[in-house]
Motif scaffolding. Structure first.
Motif, PDB file in Angstrom:
ATOM      1  N   ARG A   1      21.996  41.017  54.292  1.00 48.30           N
ATOM      2  CA  ARG A   1      22.373  42.424  54.473  1.00 48.30           C
ATOM      3  C   ARG A   1      23.790  42.528  55.011  1.00 48.30           C
ATOM      4  N   ALA A   2      24.118  41.675  55.954  1.00 52.27           N
ATOM      5  CA  ALA A   2      25.444  41.726  56.562  1.00 52.27           C
ATOM      6  C   ALA A   2      26.534  41.430  55.530  1.00 52.27           C
ATOM      7  N   VAL A   3      26.304  40.438  54.685  1.00 52.19           N
ATOM      8  CA  VAL A   3      27.291  40.108  53.658  1.00 52.19           C
ATOM      9  C   VAL A   3      27.483  41.280  52.709  1.00 52.19           C
ATOM     10  N   ARG A   4      26.390  41.840  52.213  1.00 49.06           N
ATOM     11  CA  ARG A   4      26.494  42.932  51.244  1.00 49.06           C
ATOM     12  C   ARG A   4      27.138  44.167  51.864  1.00 49.06           C
ATOM     13  N   ALA A   5      26.748  44.490  53.101  1.00 53.44           N
ATOM     14  CA  ALA A   5      27.323  45.662  53.763  1.00 53.44           C
ATOM     15  C   ALA A   5      28.797  45.446  54.074  1.00 53.44           C
ATOM     16  N   GLY A   6      29.138  44.250  54.525  1.00 54.10           N
ATOM     17  CA  GLY A   6      30.529  43.970  54.851  1.00 54.10           C
ATOM     18  C   GLY A   6      31.435  44.009  53.636  1.00 54.10           C
ATOM     19  N   VAL A   7      31.000  43.407  52.537  1.00 56.36           N
ATOM     20  CA  VAL A   7      31.801  43.430  51.317  1.00 56.36           C
ATOM     21  C   VAL A   7      31.928  44.857  50.801  1.00 56.36           C
ATOM     22  N   ALA A   8      30.840  45.627  50.862  1.00 58.58           N
ATOM     23  CA  ALA A   8      30.897  47.024  50.417  1.00 58.58           C
ATOM     24  C   ALA A   8      31.918  47.813  51.225  1.00 58.58           C
ATOM     25  N   ALA A   9      32.002  47.549  52.515  1.00 60.79           N
ATOM     26  CA  ALA A   9      32.993  48.229  53.349  1.00 60.79           C
ATOM     27  C   ALA A   9      34.408  47.860  52.916  1.00 60.79           C
ATOM     28  N   VAL A  10      34.658  46.571  52.697  1.00 59.32           N
ATOM     29  CA  VAL A  10      35.990  46.127  52.285  1.00 59.32           C
ATOM     30  C   VAL A  10      36.369  46.754  50.946  1.00 59.32           C
ATOM     31  N   LEU A  11      35.446  46.731  49.991  1.00 62.07           N
ATOM     32  CA  LEU A  11      35.719  47.296  48.671  1.00 62.07           C
ATOM     33  C   LEU A  11      35.970  48.799  48.736  1.00 62.07           C
ATOM     34  N   SER A  12      35.427  49.444  49.759  1.00 59.81           N
ATOM     35  CA  SER A  12      35.573  50.895  49.912  1.00 59.81           C
ATOM     36  C   SER A  12      36.702  51.265  50.865  1.00 59.81           C
ATOM     37  N   ASP A  13      37.557  50.286  51.176  1.00 61.47           N
ATOM     38  CA  ASP A  13      38.729  50.493  52.042  1.00 61.47           C
ATOM     39  C   ASP A  13      38.351  50.929  53.458  1.00 61.47           C
ATOM     40  N   LEU A  14      37.194  50.498  53.916  1.00 64.79           N
ATOM     41  CA  LEU A  14      36.790  50.714  55.312  1.00 64.79           C
ATOM     42  C   LEU A  14      36.939  49.371  56.016  1.00 64.79           C
ATOM     43  N   THR A  15      38.158  49.070  56.423  1.00 62.84           N
ATOM     44  CA  THR A  15      38.469  47.742  56.953  1.00 62.84           C
ATOM     45  C   THR A  15      38.967  47.825  58.390  1.00 62.84           C
ATOM     46  N   GLY A  16      38.985  46.664  59.044  1.00 59.66           N
ATOM     47  CA  GLY A  16      39.417  46.620  60.435  1.00 59.66           C
ATOM     48  C   GLY A  16      38.376  47.154  61.394  1.00 59.66           C
ATOM     49  N   ILE A  17      37.121  47.194  60.950  1.00 58.81           N
ATOM     50  CA  ILE A  17      36.033  47.753  61.748  1.00 58.81           C
ATOM     51  C   ILE A  17      34.888  46.740  61.838  1.00 58.81           C
ATOM     52  N   VAL A  18      33.869  47.090  62.620  1.00 56.49           N
ATOM     53  CA  VAL A  18      32.646  46.307  62.698  1.00 56.49           C
ATOM     54  C   VAL A  18      31.532  47.105  62.021  1.00 56.49           C
ATOM     55  N   VAL A  19      30.873  46.462  61.063  1.00 52.02           N
ATOM     56  CA  VAL A  19      29.743  47.068  60.368  1.00 52.02           C
ATOM     57  C   VAL A  19      28.471  46.491  60.978  1.00 52.02           C
ATOM     58  N   TRP A  20      27.707  47.325  61.649  1.00 54.57           N
ATOM     59  CA  TRP A  20      26.520  46.880  62.399  1.00 54.57           C
ATOM     60  C   TRP A  20      25.283  47.049  61.523  1.00 54.57           C
ATOM     61  N   VAL A  21      24.498  45.988  61.360  1.00 53.57           N
ATOM     62  CA  VAL A  21      23.411  46.019  60.372  1.00 53.57           C
ATOM     63  C   VAL A  21      22.037  45.792  60.986  1.00 53.57           C
TER      64      VAL A  21
END
Length: 224
Positions: free
Chosen positions: A203-223
Motif C-alpha cells: 500500500r505504501a509503495v502504491r500510495a507513494g508513487v501515486a503521490a509523486v505522479l500527481s505532483d504531490l511531492t516533498g510530503i509524507v503519505v501516511w498509510v
C-alpha cells in the motif's frame, strides 16, 4: 556527486558490490532520454484536500485505496536503492518488485552492503537518470539527507522511513510503527518491526508513487 556509469545491463558485472537486476530484457538501456512520465488515471476523492496543495513536509492521510486508480505511463524508469538484510527491508524490497511487475515499470536495483557504499550508490542511481528512485532500508535515510537537496530535479520516494527535513523532491510513504527519521533523532518509541507486512508495504509503495505522479511531492503519505 554524479558517478560515471557503465550501461545499466553491465553494471552488476563491473561493480561487484552493486546488484543490478530487472529491466534489461526490455531493450531499453536508458542511454537516451524518453518522454516525461505521466499518471495514468486519477486519484480518487479523499487522497488529499482538492482545494489546497499540502504544505512542504506536511503529512497527509489518504482515504484507503484512493490511490488505486493511478499507475505510471509506459516504461516508467525506477531505481530501487536498498541497504540492509533485516526482514523489514526485505519486505519493502519485495513490495517494490511486485508493484513494478504489476505496472510494467522498468526496474533496476542497486544494493549497498557497507556504510561506505551508501552515498556512492545514491550517486550511481542519480547518474542513471531514472524517473523515480525508491529507497528501502533505514541505513539510507541519513545518506539521502546529505545528497537529495543537491539534486532537486530527481524525484525520490522513501518507503517505511522518512527524512527529517525533506526537500521538495523527496516524498515518504510511512505508517505507525515505521517512520525512522535518521540517527540524530533516534528510533521512534513506536517503531515496531511487526508492522512491516507485505500488505502494508505494498500500500505504501502504491500510495507513494501515486503521490509523486500527481505532483504531490516533498510530503509524507501516511498509510495506516
Amino acid at each position: 556527486m554524479r558517478s560515471r556509469l557503465l550501461p545499466a545491463c553491465t553494471l552488476a558485472a563491473a561493480v561487484a558490490t552493486a546488484v543490478l537486476v530487472g529491466g534489461c530484457s526490455s531493450g531499453d538501456d536508458w542511454s537516451e532520454p524518453h518522454p516525461k512520465p505521466s499518471a495514468v488515471g486519477t486519484l480518487s476523492p479523499g487522497f488529499s484536500d482538492p482545494t489546497a496543495s499540502p504544505a512542504p513536509e506536511a503529512t497527509i492521510t489518504p482515504r484507503p485505496a484512493s490511490w488505486d486508480r493511478v499507475r505510471p505511463s509506459e516504461d516508467y524508469r525506477v531505481v530501487l536503492l536498498t541497504a540492509g538484510k533485516d526482514r523489514q527491508t526485505r519486505t519493502v524490497v519485495s513490495a517494490v518488485e511486485s508493484w513494478a511487475e504489476e505496472v510494467h515499470a522498468d526496474l533496476r536495483t542497486l544494493t549497498a552492503t557497507k556504510p561506505d557504499q551508501f552515498i556512492p550508490r545514491i550517486s550511481e542511481a542519480i547518474g542513471m537518470r531514472p524517473d523515480l528512485i525508491i529507497s528501502a532500508g533505514n541505513d539510507l535515510v541519513d545518506p539521502l539527507a546529505v545528497v537529495t537537496a543537491n539534486h532537486l530535479d530527481q524525484q525520490f520516494l522513501v518507503v517505511g522511513a522518512e527524512l527529517a527535513e525533506p526537500t521538495e523532491n523527496v516524498t515518504a510513504a510511512d505508517w505507525t510503527g515505521a517512520s525512522f527519521r535518521g540517527e540524530g533523532l533516534g528510533m521512534s518509541s513506536s517503531y515496531d518491526p511487526a508492522t512491516f507486512t507485505s500488505e502494508r508495504a505494498g500500500r505504501a509503495v502504491r500510495a507513494g508513487v501515486a503521490a509523486v505522479l500527481s505532483d504531490l511531492t516533498g510530503i509524507v503519505v501516511w498509510v495506516d
